[in-house]
Write a protein that holds these residues in place. Structure first.
Motif, PDB file in Angstrom:
ATOM      1  N   ARG A 279       0.850  -1.204   0.000  1.00  0.00           N
ATOM      2  CA  ARG A 279       0.000   0.000   0.000  1.00  0.00           C
ATOM      3  C   ARG A 279       0.879   1.244   0.000  1.00  0.00           C
ATOM      4  N   PRO A 280       0.759   2.109  -0.987  1.00  0.00           N
ATOM      5  CA  PRO A 280       1.583   3.325  -1.030  1.00  0.00           C
ATOM      6  C   PRO A 280       1.392   4.173   0.217  1.00  0.00           C
ATOM      7  N   ALA A 281       2.438   4.834   0.645  1.00  0.00           N
ATOM      8  CA  ALA A 281       2.399   5.621   1.875  1.00  0.00           C
ATOM      9  C   ALA A 281       1.423   6.796   1.788  1.00  0.00           C
ATOM     10  N   HIS A 282       1.175   7.312   0.583  1.00  0.00           N
ATOM     11  CA  HIS A 282       0.322   8.510   0.471  1.00  0.00           C
ATOM     12  C   HIS A 282      -1.166   8.158   0.406  1.00  0.00           C
ATOM     13  N   TRP A 283      -1.535   6.888   0.400  1.00  0.00           N
ATOM     14  CA  TRP A 283      -2.951   6.526   0.344  1.00  0.00           C
ATOM     15  C   TRP A 283      -3.628   6.865   1.665  1.00  0.00           C
TER      16      TRP A 283
END
Length: 283
Positions: A279-283
Motif C-alpha cells: 500500500r503506497p504511503a500517500h494513500w
C-alpha cells in the motif's frame, strides 16, 4: 527520481522471487541515472523542464535527491512513481563497475544512452518472471523460461551493444507470450470477460464495476472512479492509473500490475492488493 538513499519502488522483498529481487530499485547503489539521463517536461508531474543528459537541479553530490521528502508538494509527483526496475544499480555497479559519470565524465554519454534501454529490458524480465509464477500459464512456461533467459542475457551485453539494442523487437517477442499468458489466466474464470484493451476510460465512472478477469492492457484510466470495483484477475499491464480512485477496490490476483502503477493511483486502507505489492504511503 532518485531517493535520498533508498529504494522508492515499495514492493515487498519478502514476497517476490529471487529474480525479482534484482529488479527492485536500489537508489543507494545508483548514480542518480534517472535524474540525469531522462528528460523532464514541465507538467503536472514535473515542476521544471530538463533535457536528457543534464542533472536535475535537485540531485545532490552523493546522487541522492535534495527534496526527496517533499517531491509531491513541490511538483515532482512523476519522480515518486518512477521505477527503473533495478536498471540503475545494474548499470552503475555492474556494467560500469562502480565508476560514476562524475568520476569519468567521458563515460556519461554512453551510460545515459544505455540506461533507458536497460530499464526496458528489466521491465520485460519482471513481466516474464511474474508470468512464470502463474499456474494457469503452465502450457507456455517452457517458452517463457527460454525467453526470460534470453532477455536476461541481453542485459549483460557490452554497454556499446546495449545502447544500440533493438528493444522494440525484443518487446514484441515477449508480448506474444504475455498475451497468451493473459488469455490462459483469464480463461480460468467463468463467464464472459470484458475487453477494454487500450480503451479511453479517462475520468470514467466505474464505481463498483464488475471487471473481474477484464483485459485492461494499456487502458487509459486516468482519474477514473474505480471505487469498490472488482478487478480480481484483471490484466493491467501498461494501464495508466494516474489519479485513478481505487478506494475499496479489489485487485486480488490482478496481474502484470506494478508498484509504480499503484503509486500513481489513489486508494485507501480497504483497497485489496495482489501479493508482492504494498500500500503506497500517500494513500
Amino acid at each position: 527520481m532518485g531517493s535520498t538513499r533508498r529504494s522508492p519502488c515499495g514492493e515487498d522483498p519478502a514476497a517476490v522471487t529471487e529474480t525479482r529481487l534484482n529488479l527492485l530499485a536500489d537508489c543507494s547503489s545508483c548514480f542518480g541515472l534517472c535524474c540525469v539521463a531522462l528528460p523532464f517536461a514541465r507538467s503536472a508531474d514535473f515542476a521544471i523542464d530538463k533535457e536528457a543528459g543534464r542533472p536535475c537541479r535537485n540531485l545532490r553530490q552523493d546522487f541522492g535527491c535534495g527534496i526527496h521528502q517533499d517531491l509531491r508538494t513541490r511538483g515532482f509527483t512523476g519522480c515518486t512513481v518512477y521505477d527503473c526496475f533495478g536498471a540503475g544499480q545494474h548499470l552503475s555497479q555492474g556494467t560500469f563497475q562502480g565508476v560514476s559519470w562524475r568520476e569519468d565524465p567521458k563515460s556519461g554519454a554512453l551510460m545515459f544512452r544505455a540506461f533507458p534501454v536497460l530499464r526496458q529490458l528489466h521491465e520485460l524480465v519482471r513481466y516474464l518472471d511474474e508470468a512464470l509464477g502463474l499456474a494457469a500459464a503452465a502450457p507456455v512456461h517452457p517458452e517463457l523460461r527460454a525467453l526470460l533467459t534470453e532477455t536476461e542475457e541481453l542485459t549483460e551485453l557490452p554497454v556499446e551493444q546495449l545502447a544500440e539494442l533493438d528493444v522494440p523487437a525484443q518487446r514484441a517477442k515477449v508480448n506474444v507470450l504475455l498475451l497468451r499468458t493473459s488469455e490462459l489466466v483469464r480463461a480460468q474464470l467463468p463467464g464472459r470477460k470484458r475487453d477494454r484493451r487500450g480503451a479511453d476510460l479517462i475520468g470514467a465512472k466505474l464505481r463498483g464495476a464488475e471487471l473481474r478477469g477484464a483485459d485492461l492492457r494499456g487502458a487509459y484510466l486516468i482519474a477514473a472512479d474505480l471505487t469498490g470495483a472488482d478487478l480480481r484477475q484483471a490484466d493491467l499491464i501498461g494501464a495508466d492509473l494516474r489519479d485513478a480512485r481505487l478506494a475499496g477496490a479489489d485487485l486480488t490476483g490482478a496481474f502484470f500490475l506494478t508498484q509504480s502503477q499503484l503509486n500513481a493511483a489513489k486508494g485507501d486502507g480497504a483497497t485489496r492488493l495482489p501479493d508482492g505489492l504494498v500500500r503506497p504511503a500517500h494513500w
